[in-house]
Design a protein around this motif. Structure first.
Motif, mmCIF file in Angstrom:
data_model
loop_
_atom_site.group_PDB
_atom_site.id
_atom_site.type_symbol
_atom_site.label_atom_id
_atom_site.label_comp_id
_atom_site.label_asym_id
_atom_site.label_seq_id
_atom_site.Cartn_x
_atom_site.Cartn_y
_atom_site.Cartn_z
ATOM 1 N N GLY A 51 0.729 -1.211 -0.076
ATOM 2 C CA GLY A 51 0.054 0.065 -0.133
ATOM 3 C C GLY A 51 0.732 1.191 -0.061
ATOM 4 N N VAL A 52 2.067 1.287 -0.447
ATOM 5 C CA VAL A 52 3.167 2.353 -0.498
ATOM 6 C C VAL A 52 3.023 3.146 -1.881
ATOM 7 C CG1 VAL A 52 5.360 2.969 -0.396
ATOM 8 C CG2 VAL A 52 4.603 1.280 1.128
ATOM 9 N N THR A 53 2.445 4.332 -2.089
ATOM 10 C CA THR A 53 2.572 5.277 -3.233
ATOM 11 C C THR A 53 3.466 6.253 -2.989
ATOM 12 O OG1 THR A 53 0.175 4.662 -3.394
ATOM 13 C CG2 THR A 53 1.077 6.589 -4.744
ATOM 14 N N LEU A 54 4.546 6.341 -3.837
ATOM 15 C CA LEU A 54 5.616 7.347 -3.591
ATOM 16 C C LEU A 54 5.488 8.663 -4.513
ATOM 17 C CD1 LEU A 54 8.787 4.912 -3.594
ATOM 18 C CD2 LEU A 54 7.781 5.998 -1.695
ATOM 19 N N PRO A 55 4.968 8.526 -5.666
ATOM 20 C CA PRO A 55 5.025 9.772 -6.410
ATOM 21 C C PRO A 55 3.895 10.877 -5.774
ATOM 22 C CG PRO A 55 4.507 7.822 -7.796
ATOM 23 C CD PRO A 55 4.664 7.414 -6.485
ATOM 24 N N PHE A 56 4.227 12.065 -5.774
ATOM 25 C CA PHE A 56 3.588 13.319 -5.008
ATOM 26 C C PHE A 56 3.308 13.167 -3.656
ATOM 27 C CE2 PHE A 56 1.757 11.871 -9.529
ATOM 28 C CZ PHE A 56 2.519 12.910 -10.321
ATOM 29 N N THR A 57 4.244 12.534 -3.105
ATOM 30 C CA THR A 57 4.221 12.555 -1.667
ATOM 31 C C THR A 57 5.675 12.954 -1.175
ATOM 32 O OG1 THR A 57 5.300 10.395 -1.437
ATOM 33 C CG2 THR A 57 2.823 10.351 -1.361
ATOM 34 N N TRP A 58 5.774 13.451 0.190
ATOM 35 C CA TRP A 58 7.226 13.823 0.488
ATOM 36 C C TRP A 58 8.177 12.650 0.901
ATOM 37 C CZ3 TRP A 58 9.974 11.902 4.862
ATOM 38 C CH2 TRP A 58 9.063 11.377 5.684
ATOM 39 N N GLN A 59 7.698 11.437 0.898
ATOM 40 C CA GLN A 59 8.618 10.374 0.739
ATOM 41 C C GLN A 59 9.064 10.158 -0.611
ATOM 42 O OE1 GLN A 59 5.367 10.395 2.163
ATOM 43 N NE2 GLN A 59 5.249 9.028 3.914
ATOM 44 N N GLY A 60 8.055 10.397 -1.646
ATOM 45 C CA GLY A 60 8.740 10.537 -3.024
ATOM 46 C C GLY A 60 9.680 11.611 -3.279
ATOM 47 N N ALA A 61 9.689 12.525 -2.565
ATOM 48 C CA ALA A 61 10.650 13.905 -2.662
ATOM 49 C C ALA A 61 11.845 13.382 -2.106
ATOM 50 C CB ALA A 61 10.035 14.961 -1.908
ATOM 51 N N ALA A 62 11.741 12.701 -0.851
ATOM 52 C CA ALA A 62 12.958 12.091 -0.406
ATOM 53 C C ALA A 62 13.669 11.102 -1.420
ATOM 54 C CB ALA A 62 12.612 11.331 1.042
ATOM 55 N N VAL A 63 12.852 10.027 -1.793
ATOM 56 C CA VAL A 63 13.424 9.313 -2.711
ATOM 57 C C VAL A 63 14.223 9.868 -4.042
ATOM 58 C CG1 VAL A 63 13.088 7.468 -4.690
ATOM 59 C CG2 VAL A 63 11.889 7.480 -2.319
ATOM 60 N N ALA A 64 13.640 11.122 -4.371
ATOM 61 C CA ALA A 64 14.361 11.785 -5.677
ATOM 62 C C ALA A 64 15.363 12.531 -5.134
ATOM 63 C CB ALA A 64 13.179 12.874 -6.083
ATOM 64 N N GLY A 65 15.585 13.295 -4.017
ATOM 65 C CA GLY A 65 16.671 13.708 -3.282
ATOM 66 C C GLY A 65 17.768 12.632 -3.099
ATOM 67 N N GLY A 66 17.453 11.541 -2.464
ATOM 68 C CA GLY A 66 18.566 10.535 -2.483
ATOM 69 C C GLY A 66 19.158 9.994 -3.474
ATOM 70 N N VAL A 67 18.444 9.743 -4.549
ATOM 71 C CA VAL A 67 18.841 9.185 -5.814
ATOM 72 C C VAL A 67 20.028 10.245 -6.493
ATOM 73 C CG1 VAL A 67 18.252 8.671 -8.293
ATOM 74 C CG2 VAL A 67 17.010 7.870 -6.387
ATOM 75 N N MET A 68 19.691 11.523 -6.223
ATOM 76 C CA MET A 68 20.443 12.512 -6.960
ATOM 77 C C MET A 68 21.841 12.675 -6.082
ATOM 78 S SD MET A 68 18.974 13.348 -9.563
ATOM 79 C CE MET A 68 20.286 15.026 -9.922
ATOM 80 N N ALA A 69 21.416 12.477 -4.569
ATOM 81 C CA ALA A 69 22.653 12.666 -3.487
ATOM 82 C C ALA A 69 23.515 11.355 -3.685
ATOM 83 C CB ALA A 69 22.136 13.039 -2.217
#
Length: 231
Positions: A84-102
């Motif tokens: 039941g995890v949805t990442l797009p358009f959530t702050w968790q998704g923003a963390a994933v995006a930032g983590g991938v770039m970092a």
């Protein structure tokens, strides 16, 4: 004075960046150790893949995250169905995006620090009966700690400043995914908000500079402690 919305943006930004670093730290250290200590077929290819986020346009990274982690993506479909995890358009998704770039910055800093550790010390500890994990946590990791600190804080600053991948994967939702760069972009596009944009710009510079200074201070303290212990 900062408004309530600006304080909320800062809180979201710090939460996103902190979560990103916490998420990438264990795999980053493991991968850095693998790259520093082992030669294997495909190592150059893996190294290239690791550094792709540094050379790809961030929007491309965000789009790839949407394709893979969106509800219809090959991985996102299973995350939604099983957990039941949805990442797009959530702050968790923003963390994933930032983590991938970092992630490449963290891996590179830790890898360089691990490569500087004298393997003879590890070998000596092994001959005295220490197991592989004990050698890693008592010898290798403490000696590489300055690089670990530097990599973590650089990754934090990079995740904090991420824009392209975040807006593509997590959107620009006030109170949820609007981090400092996204809030600054929104203010720049809004007539009459130049003063607020200048405040956030100055704040972003201050936070980034503070991260770099803290990184240098912690790395220096760690090196001094190691020198005192060896002395």
């Amino acid at each position: 004075m900062l408004s309530d919305a600006e304080w909320q943006t800062i809180a979201i930004s710090l939460k996103v960046a902190g979560t990103a670093v916490a998420g990438i730290l264990p795999p980053g250290v493991a991968l850095a150790w693998l790259m520093a200590r082992h030669d294997f077929r495909g190592k150059a290819l893996l190294d290239g893949v690791l550094h792709l986020p540094l050379v790809l346009p961030p929007v491309v990274v965000g789009y790839l995250l949407l394709l893979s982690l969106g509800r219809q993506g090959w991985l996102g479909h299973w995350l939604d169905r099983l957990f039941g995890v949805t990442l797009p358009f959530t702050w968790q998704g923003a963390a994933v995006a930032g983590g991938v770039m970092a992630f490449p910055l963290l891996v590179r800093a830790v890898r360089l620090s691990l490569e500087a550790v004298d393997v003879k010390l590890e070998a000596a500890a092994s001959t005295l009966g220490a197991g592989r994990w004990r050698v890693f946590f008592t010898i290798t990791l403490p000696l590489a700690f300055p690089g670990l600190v530097t990599g973590s804080l650089l990754a934090f600053a990079r995740a904090l400043s991420e824009f392209g991948a975040t807006i593509t994967f997590a959107a620009n939702i006030p109170g949820q995914t609007r981090t400092l760069p996204l809030a600054l972009y929104t203010l720049i596009q809004t007539p009459g908000r130049e003063a607020a944009a200048a405040r956030l710009c100055a704040l972003s510079i201050a936070i980034a500079m503070m991260s770099l200074l803290v990184s240098e201070w912690l790395a220096r303290r760690a090196r001094q402690r190691l020198q005192e212990r060896d002395g």
